[in-house]
Scaffold this active site. Structure first.
Site, short mmCIF file in Angstrom:
data_model
loop_
_atom_site.label_atom_id
_atom_site.label_comp_id
_atom_site.label_asym_id
_atom_site.label_seq_id
_atom_site.Cartn_x
_atom_site.Cartn_y
_atom_site.Cartn_z
CB CYS A 98 -0.88 0.01 1.23
SG CYS A 98 -1.83 -1.50 1.41
NE ARG B 296 4.48 1.72 -1.37
CZ ARG B 296 5.71 1.36 -1.07
NH1 ARG B 296 6.72 1.87 -1.71
NH2 ARG B 296 5.94 0.48 -0.11
CD1 TRP C 7 -2.15 -4.85 -4.90
CD2 TRP C 7 -1.76 -6.13 -3.10
NE1 TRP C 7 -2.00 -6.16 -5.32
CE2 TRP C 7 -1.75 -6.95 -4.25
CE3 TRP C 7 -1.53 -6.71 -1.86
CZ2 TRP C 7 -1.53 -8.32 -4.19
CZ3 TRP C 7 -1.31 -8.08 -1.80
CH2 TRP C 7 -1.30 -8.87 -2.96
CG ASN D 297 2.57 -1.19 3.33
OD1 ASN D 297 1.97 -2.06 2.73
ND2 ASN D 297 3.86 -0.95 3.16
N GLY D 298 0.96 -3.54 5.19
CA GLY D 298 1.51 -4.78 5.74
C GLY D 298 0.40 -5.72 6.17
CD GLU E 218 11.53 -8.78 -18.17
OE1 GLU E 218 11.25 -9.52 -17.22
OE2 GLU E 218 11.26 -7.56 -18.18
CE LYS F 217 7.86 -6.57 -17.35
NZ LYS F 217 9.20 -6.58 -16.91
CD GLU G 130 4.53 -7.69 -14.76
OE1 GLU G 130 4.55 -6.95 -13.78
OE2 GLU G 130 5.46 -7.71 -15.60
CG HIS H 122 14.36 -32.20 -23.49
ND1 HIS H 122 14.87 -33.47 -23.48
CD2 HIS H 122 15.35 -31.41 -23.97
CE1 HIS H 122 16.11 -33.45 -23.91
NE2 HIS H 122 16.43 -32.20 -24.23
CE LYS I 290 8.07 -0.24 -10.36
NZ LYS I 290 8.37 -1.17 -11.45
#
Ligand code: F6R
Length: 616
Positions: free
Chosen positions: A2, A27, A75, A101-102, A485, A489, A492, A508, A611
């Site tokens: 947050c 955040r 969040w 936050n947490g 990567e 992306k 996401e 394989h 983020k």
């Protein structure tokens, strides 16, 4: 996860809080709220949804002007993103407002205790238990700082808390336990925030609170103590090295687009001042001595997500240059096993934010096991560098979009700098060999600018592919983490299925996924410097082409061998094979951006993500 902001001073606090929240929204963006102290009472407004929903509500129905307030962007962890669950939460019969936050792990126990004492809950959050508990303690003491000290002794988990009370019109109290909190020092005003974005518009002078500390701010004073009430004076104040404008969108359609375009600068600023006469010179006050470095016999790099892919690219180079064994491990996996780590092991953490809980815990664990720790980090004043033995700061500038792009580039070149420095100390490379690489490093910014010119081609590709439901990425050597990567992306921000594979793995298993029309990006190693791997990947391309795949090759300039098989070829510049992972990723970042844009998605704030992942 947050974003938190607190203010005391003579400005209209709503303006300061909303400005801070706008800069912290990356955040968390599930819901947002503010509370101010005015005329002996707390006035609060909070709304589920993005910050714009709160803004609209405040425009329609203004809160009283006040110089003291706290603001929060959330969040969600406990309880969905509703108006009720948004912060602040109230205590002491509405006279106290608290933001958090947490995670408060013992909130069930606290909730039961509070309910049996007659307190009524209005939300499903863990935070409300802390607010009600703080209110009860405050009633006994009449001192908000003391009450906060007693509250934190009751809490388990990790938290940053900020509280303000109607009895104290010019005071905000904060506490942190395994979660970041920074102070911004002004003239006749002071600020608190989850990171410097909260107040960079108003002051450049900042200080990070140490773990388990409490801060009380008024317009003219800042007092910090530990959780036992002992005064703390040794926190380090620092100057924020970038301007508020750097974390603004400017004329760009998104932060992600802006930040991709800033990649060349991020690399240039990280590298240039560290190369003197062709050799790498790192800040001695922040780095290990040559004696310590010569004792290192193994390197473990810990990181999460994109940072871990940058670490995989770094591994190839550091191992080649230093001849030391280098392993890359996801921080959360390293943390919960018994790794063979000694005092001669160097554990390098890589983190843009410097606050990722998994990475921070891995660093703490490495220290407990006796390893030496080096942080490669982009954010000044953040926790991971403060908790590490040495630090190499990246100079990518603030990264706001949730999807990391320019920081990835800086993370890779940051590792190159360290690898070359270590190789020089260990004598595993001659000065001439080092100079060859530093020349290539210094050429990267211009080559990145040229690679960015593939933008138009990538946009057309993305439009053509906007209905695609699955994309595969293939690579070898440093192209393998680049493929991972590229896939991350895409997942996401485009919400489509994407997987990255090592080219050698194809037979394989993954080749079974290939059916006519399946799009496969192939990151092709250089035919000049890696001819064997190049011919292997050309064979891979032929194999999947024969099964109907559509091939998008990301290949070095001048590589003609891929042309007969690829439907589209995107080019990157010629460079040292270790450095190719910096250039080849750019078309993939651009593609993710363009595909998400073509699908009409919010590229900066993808669903379910934030983020800075400050919870485990
Ligand atoms: C992906 C992304 C994340 C981060 C990861 C680590 O685009 O940004 O995967 O790389 O959460 O974050 P930091 O680097 O802040 O430790």
């Amino acid at each position: 996860m947050c974003g938190i902001v607190g203010y005391v001073g003579s400005r209209d606090s709503i303006e300061v809080l909303l400005e801070g929240l706008a800069r912290l929204e990356y955040r968390g963006y599930d819901s947002a709220g503010v509370a101010v102290v005015a005329d002996g009472s707390i006035d609060m407004r909070k709304r589920g949804g993005k910050l714009s929903v709160l803004r609209e509500s405040l425009d329609a129905d203004v809160l009283p002007e006040s110089g003291t307030g706290v603001g929060h962007t959330r969040w969600a962890t406990h309880g969905g993103p509703t108006d009720e669950n948004a912060h602040p939460h109230l205590g002491d019969d509405g006279k106290l407002a608290l933001i958090h936050n947490g995670i408060i792990e013992n909130f069930g126990e606290l909730r039961a205790e509070l309910e049996s004492a007659g307190e009524a809950f209005e939300s499903e959050t863990d935070t409300e238990a802390a607010a009600l508990m703080l209110g009860r303690i405050y009633r006994e003491t009449g001192d908000l700082t003391l009450a906060m000290r007693r509250l934190v002794a009751r809490l388990e988990g990790q938290f940053t808390l900020l509280a303000t009370h109607a009895d104290h019109p010019q005071l905000v109290v904060g506490a942190d336990h395994n979660s970041p909190l920074l102070i911004g020092f002004g003239e006749g005003e002071n600020f608190l925030g989850s990171d410097v974005n909260a107040f960079v518009k108003y002051t450049k002078k900042a200080e990070a609170l140490g773990n388990n500390q409490i801060v009380t701010i008024t317009p003219d004073s800042v007092n910090v103590t530990d959780f036992d009430g002992n005064v703390v004076t040794d926190n380090k104040t620092f100057e924020i090295s970038w301007d508020a404008a750097a974390s603004e969108k400017g004329g760009w359609s998104s932060f992600m687009a802006k930040e991709i375009s800033e990649g060349p600068e991020a690399v240039e600023n990280t590298v240039r001042s560290r190369i003197k006469d062709g050799l790498v010179r790192l800040d001695e006050s922040e780095m290990f001595s040559a004696d310590v470095l010569s004792q290192i016999d193994r390197i473990v790099i810990v990181a999460c997500g994109t940072a871990s892919y940058s670490a995989m690219v770094g591994k190839y180079a550091i191992e080649t240059w230093t001849k030391l064994p280098v392993e890359v491990e996801l921080a959360h996996e390293f943390r919960y096993r018994e790794p063979a780590v000694t005092q001669n092991t160097l554990v390098i953490s890589i983190s843009q934010s410097g606050e990722t809980m998994d990475t921070k815990m891995a660093v703490q664990y490495a220290k407990q096991l006796g390893a030496r720790t080096l942080a490669i980090c982009n954010t000044q004043g953040s926790t991971i560098p403060r908790e590490s033995d040495a630090v190499l700061y990246l100079h990518a500038g603030p990264e706001v979009a949730v999807a990391s792009t320019k920081a990835y580039l800086a993370q890779v070149v940051g590792q190159f700098l360290f690898g070359l420095h270590l190789a020089e100390v260990l004598g595993t490379m001659s000065d001439g060999d080092i100079r060859e690489i530093t020349d290539a490093l210094l050429a990267l910014p211009e080559q990145l600018r040229q690679t960015l010119e593939t933008g138009k081609e990538v946009r057309e590709l993305a439009h053509w592919m906007s209905d695609t439901r699955s994309v595969l990425f293939l690579g070898r050597h440093v192209g393998y983490p680049v493929a991972l990567e590229g896939a991350l992306k895409l997942k996401e921000i485009s919400y489509i299925h994407a997987e990255g594979f090592a080219g050698g793995e194809l037979k394989h298993g993954p080749i079974a996924l290939i059916e006519p029309g399946q799009v496969v990006f192939v990151v092709v190693p250089s035919s000049r410097t890696q001819p064997t791997m190049h011919s292997k990947i050309v064979s891979n391309i032929q194999e999947i082409k024969a099964r109907g795949a559509r091939i998008i090759a990301v290949a070095e300039e001048g590589d003609a061998a891929v042309m007969p098989y690829a439907d589209v070829v995107l080019r990157y510049g010629t460079t040292n094979p270790m450095l190719a992972g910096v250039l080849a990723v750019v078309p993939l970042h651009l593609f993710a951006l363009e595909l998400a844009t073509a699908k009409g998605l919010d590229v900066d704030q993808p669903r379910n993500l934030a983020k800075s992942v400050t919870v485990e």
